[in-house]
Design a protein around this motif. Structure first.
Motif, PDB file in Angstrom:
ATOM      1  N   ILE A  73       3.985 -13.498 -30.054  1.00 15.77           N
ATOM      2  CA  ILE A  73       3.750 -14.892 -29.095  1.00 15.77           C
ATOM      3  C   ILE A  73       4.123 -14.165 -27.563  1.00 15.77           C
ATOM      4  N   LYS A  74       4.581 -13.318 -27.907  1.00 19.67           N
ATOM      5  CA  LYS A  74       4.624 -12.612 -26.623  1.00 19.67           C
ATOM      6  C   LYS A  74       3.026 -12.375 -26.145  1.00 19.67           C
ATOM      7  N   ASP A  75       2.838 -11.226 -26.550  1.00 19.35           N
ATOM      8  CA  ASP A  75       1.246 -10.596 -26.441  1.00 19.35           C
ATOM      9  C   ASP A  75       0.645 -11.399 -25.991  1.00 19.35           C
ATOM     10  N   PHE A  76       0.507 -12.834 -26.832  1.00 15.95           N
ATOM     11  CA  PHE A  76      -0.758 -13.835 -26.448  1.00 15.95           C
ATOM     12  C   PHE A  76      -0.247 -14.579 -24.932  1.00 15.95           C
ATOM     13  N   LYS A  77       1.580 -14.983 -25.293  1.00  8.35           N
ATOM     14  CA  LYS A  77       1.368 -15.536 -24.011  1.00  8.35           C
ATOM     15  C   LYS A  77       1.250 -14.742 -22.616  1.00  8.35           C
TER      16      LYS A  77
END
Length: 162
Positions: A87-91
């Motif tokens: 999620i962090k990479d995507f966010k």
């Protein structure tokens, strides 16, 4: 000053559109691992969360010894690490695109307002020119009428007689 000529050809325009079509493709590709992770492990994580919340609600973890709590905390970190990293990479990518979209929206809104204001100014100037032209036409008619003499045509007595 040299004579300037207006050329109606636009040779090159660059505008600060920081978004490219490929950005959305990259974002979709970054979202795919999240979707796959949810498809593969989502139910398991849901059950893990439900089990721990119910365990706390029902008995407040009374059956867990104090020495076992650090390992339970480590297990929780391990269970949540993978989805949170995805999620962090995507966010991060999503936030970059979000900022660019907000900037693009501001640019478009500002240009829309500026162009509309320019057109309103042009409309006002054209209205003023139209009014000025009509005033000049009226003044020239009044001047022409004031300069009429009796030898220019029918005189007023003849008009009244008829």
């Amino acid at each position: 000053m040299a004579d300037l000529t207006l050329n109606n050809q636009i040779k090159n325009i660059t505008y600060p559109f920081y978004l490219k079509g490929n950005d959305f493709k990259k974002l979709s590709l970054k979202a795919l691992p999240i979707k796959n992770w949810i498809d593969n492990h989502g139910q398991e994580l849901t059950e893990f969360i439900y089990r721990h919340l119910n365990h706390y609600t029902l008995n407040g973890y009374q059956d867990i010894h104090l020495k076992d709590i650090p390992s339970a905390i480590s297990k929780i970190d391990f269970v949540f690490r993978e989805p949170l990293e995805l999620i962090k990479d995507f966010k991060d990518e999503l936030n970059r695109i979000r900022v660019n979209i907000i900037n693009l929206e501001k640019i478009l809104q500002n240009n829309k307002i500026e162009i509309k204001n320019i057109l309103i100014q042009v409309q006002y100037l054209k209205q003023q020119q139209f009014i000025q032209t009509k005033k000049q036409e009226q003044e020239s008619r009044v001047e022409y009428a004031n300069n009429l003499t009796s030898d220019m045509g029918l005189d007023m007595d003849q008009i009244e007689d008829e």
